[in-house]
Design a protein around this motif. Structure first.
Motif, mmCIF file in Angstrom:
data_model
loop_
_atom_site.group_PDB
_atom_site.id
_atom_site.type_symbol
_atom_site.label_atom_id
_atom_site.label_comp_id
_atom_site.label_asym_id
_atom_site.label_seq_id
_atom_site.Cartn_x
_atom_site.Cartn_y
_atom_site.Cartn_z
ATOM 1 N N ASN A 255 0.841 -1.212 0.000
ATOM 2 C CA ASN A 255 0.000 0.000 0.000
ATOM 3 C C ASN A 255 0.870 1.253 0.000
ATOM 4 O O ASN A 255 0.604 2.216 -0.730
ATOM 5 C CB ASN A 255 -0.915 -0.012 1.218
ATOM 6 C CG ASN A 255 -1.838 1.196 1.250
ATOM 7 O OD1 ASN A 255 -2.842 1.248 0.562
ATOM 8 N ND2 ASN A 255 -1.493 2.191 2.069
ATOM 9 N N TYR B 239 -4.498 1.690 -8.210
ATOM 10 C CA TYR B 239 -4.670 0.880 -7.011
ATOM 11 C C TYR B 239 -4.963 -0.551 -7.436
ATOM 12 O O TYR B 239 -5.123 -0.856 -8.625
ATOM 13 C CB TYR B 239 -5.802 1.413 -6.133
ATOM 14 C CG TYR B 239 -7.131 1.488 -6.835
ATOM 15 C CD1 TYR B 239 -7.986 0.386 -6.874
ATOM 16 C CD2 TYR B 239 -7.540 2.655 -7.482
ATOM 17 C CE1 TYR B 239 -9.208 0.445 -7.529
ATOM 18 C CE2 TYR B 239 -8.754 2.717 -8.134
ATOM 19 C CZ TYR B 239 -9.582 1.617 -8.146
ATOM 20 O OH TYR B 239 -10.780 1.676 -8.801
ATOM 21 N N THR C 212 -6.587 -4.658 -5.812
ATOM 22 C CA THR C 212 -7.079 -5.513 -4.742
ATOM 23 C C THR C 212 -6.180 -6.748 -4.714
ATOM 24 O O THR C 212 -5.632 -7.148 -5.745
ATOM 25 C CB THR C 212 -8.534 -5.940 -4.980
ATOM 26 O OG1 THR C 212 -8.587 -6.812 -6.133
ATOM 27 C CG2 THR C 212 -9.422 -4.735 -5.225
ATOM 28 N N GLY D 62 -9.423 -5.332 -0.003
ATOM 29 C CA GLY D 62 -10.496 -5.029 -0.950
ATOM 30 C C GLY D 62 -10.804 -6.125 -1.946
ATOM 31 O O GLY D 62 -11.495 -5.876 -2.936
ATOM 32 N N HIS D 63 -10.316 -7.347 -1.715
ATOM 33 C CA HIS D 63 -10.488 -8.421 -2.693
ATOM 34 C C HIS D 63 -11.634 -9.342 -2.285
ATOM 35 O O HIS D 63 -11.921 -9.492 -1.092
ATOM 36 C CB HIS D 63 -9.199 -9.234 -2.810
ATOM 37 C CG HIS D 63 -9.129 -10.038 -4.062
ATOM 38 N ND1 HIS D 63 -8.749 -9.506 -5.267
ATOM 39 C CD2 HIS D 63 -9.415 -11.331 -4.306
ATOM 40 C CE1 HIS D 63 -8.776 -10.440 -6.189
ATOM 41 N NE2 HIS D 63 -9.199 -11.569 -5.620
ATOM 42 N N LEU E 70 -9.277 -2.619 2.962
ATOM 43 C CA LEU E 70 -9.441 -1.502 2.030
ATOM 44 C C LEU E 70 -8.643 -1.744 0.751
ATOM 45 O O LEU E 70 -7.677 -2.512 0.738
ATOM 46 C CB LEU E 70 -8.987 -0.207 2.694
ATOM 47 C CG LEU E 70 -9.421 1.111 2.023
ATOM 48 C CD1 LEU E 70 -10.938 1.259 2.089
ATOM 49 C CD2 LEU E 70 -8.758 2.297 2.729
ATOM 50 N N LEU E 71 -9.053 -1.070 -0.316
ATOM 51 C CA LEU E 71 -8.293 -1.117 -1.565
ATOM 52 C C LEU E 71 -6.846 -0.701 -1.323
ATOM 53 O O LEU E 71 -6.578 0.210 -0.525
ATOM 54 C CB LEU E 71 -8.927 -0.182 -2.602
ATOM 55 C CG LEU E 71 -10.317 -0.562 -3.136
ATOM 56 C CD1 LEU E 71 -10.850 0.552 -4.026
ATOM 57 C CD2 LEU E 71 -10.249 -1.866 -3.911
#
Length: 433
Positions: free
Chosen positions: A273, A287, A289, A310-311, A332-333
């Motif tokens: 990230n 971005y 996932t 986020g996946h 989160l993504l």
């Protein structure tokens, strides 16, 4: 009636029938009438080009009265601008040198301001002592010939254009094939050529490319962390094309390199990230996932620790035929915020169990008359309907499912299945005593 098979004698009398009378009448046409009504144009000019005589055929083509032509116009006055230039630069000098020219193509200014293509033959008439007196010219109507030549020219041009287009199509097809091969090679470079053999683990994967002309952003991998542990991941970068491929490459190598220093799944995704956010914070935001996990074989099972950003949740198929999602809510993504939370989960894979990871191309496929999303519930039901025969069998079944979507599958899809092989049943021979 005279006999035609013997010569007449002096004083013989002859009878003339109606056919002979018509023939004789035609022969009696005056030379002037034959000249005036000839199927071609005739004219005579003085040596300076002044028209001294012209037949009715030519005057009719030109739409001119004889009184306006004879003695008042020159031959070049009958020609178009281009014809006059050609006459002055080629026709007249050639006629002066050779005394005649034959079959020269020119355009006359015909009636109605139309161009009339003609073929011109001219010859200089001289006196007995060789002095030039006048120029006799014959003009042949070349409209049909010109039309035929133009039709041939159009046909040739059409054939050449068709050949050019066919060549361009072949070259474009070759270029497209070359581009697709290059894209396929680049896409393959973003995926493992084959999954490694892991003791006590069966692994299988599949990648579906929705559009061969665009690089996809789905990725997966399975790799050793040390002698006893293995890392795995699967994810999806936003977008397609070279930019998405660049993010995919950066993501894969970041995950691999980070896991070798700190294999904690949450720590690995946190580092990814940071890398993506710093790299793409300005300008074109990118971005992804992803799910990252660690496999640790133990006695009779494999321990799994994973984290998701986020996946879609991983799906577990148990040896008893049940199937459920290993939920990772709150992740989160990756790359959107500088500090993003990621959700962790644990499970154990026993003999006959399979862990399935997939990208959303599978669950977001359009199905049915209403073109609705396939969805996670349908995927869970499909998995329950499959016999728990291991990762390869599950991937094979899912490959058939993806093919059944047809045009409804409009996004790339990556599948990665990991499982513990079920023990092979032992058989006792009936003849064993």
């Amino acid at each position: 009636m005279c006999r035609t098979d013997q010569a007449p004698e002096p004083g013989d009398e002859y009878e003339v029938d109606a056919t002979d009378a018509v023939f004789i009448s035609l022969l009696e046409d005056s030379a002037e009438e034959l000249y005036d009504q000839a199927p071609c144009g005739y004219l005579s000019t003085l040596m300076d080009g002044t028209i001294a005589k012209a037949n009715a055929t030519l005057l009719e083509w030109l739409g001119l009265e004889r009184s306006r032509v004879v003695g008042r116009m020159r031959f070049t006055d009958l020609l178009t601008v281009g014809g006059r230039l050609y006459h002055e630069t080629h026709f007249a000098p050639l006629l002066q040198m050779k005394g005649e020219v034959s079959g020269i193509a020119l355009d006359l200014k015909a009636a109605g301001k139309q161009r009339m293509p003609v073929l011109v033959t001219s010859k200089v008439k001289t006196s007995q002592d060789g002095k030039p007196l006048l120029i006799r010219t014959t003009v042949f109507d070349a409209r049909d010939r010109r039309a035929y030549e133009q039709e041939l020219l159009r046909g040739r041009q059409a054939a050449e254009e068709a050949a050019r287009q066919a060549k361009a199509a072949r070259e474009q097809a070759e270029a497209d094939r070359g581009l697709q091969e290059a894209l396929a090679a680049l896409q393959q470079s973003l995926l493992p050529s084959q999954l490694p053999a892991v003791p006590g683990l069966e692994a299988s994967s599949y990648y579906h490319t929705a559009c061969p002309d665009l690089l996809g952003g789905d990725f997966y991998d399975l790799f050793p962390l040390d002698a006893d542990r293995w890392g795995f991941f699967l994810g999806d970068v936003c977008g397609k094309g070279p930019q998405a491929a660049a993010v995919t490459s950066l993501t894969r190598y970041t995950l691999r390199a980070t896991a070798l220093h700190d294999s904690d799944p949450v720590a690995v995704l946190t580092t990814l990230n940071t890398v993506l956010h710093e790299r793409y914070a300005c300008g074109d935001t990118r971005y992804c996932t992803a799910i990252f996990g660690v496999l640790e074989p133990a006695d009779g099972h494999i321990s799994v620790r994973l984290a998701s950003g986020g996946h879609p949740s991983a799906l577990v198929q148990r040896a008893d035929g049940s199937a459920y999602y290993l939920h990772t809510p709150g992740g989160l993504l990756i790359g959107v915020l500088p500090d993003a939370p990621f959700a962790a989960a644990r499970t154990r894979l026993l003999p006959g169990d399979t862990l399935l990871l997939y990208t959303d191309g599978l669950t977001e496929a359009r199905t049915g008359p209403d073109r609705g999303l396939y969805g996670e519930d349908a995927l869970q039901a499909f998995t329950i309907a499959q016999p728990p025969a291991g990762p390869q069998a599950l991937i094979t079944a899912l490959t058939g499912l993806l093919a059944s979507f047809g045009e409804g599958l409009d996004d790339d899809t990556a599948l990665l299945a990991l499982g513990v092989p079920a023990p092979t049943p032992t058989t006792v021979s009936d003849n064993l005593v």
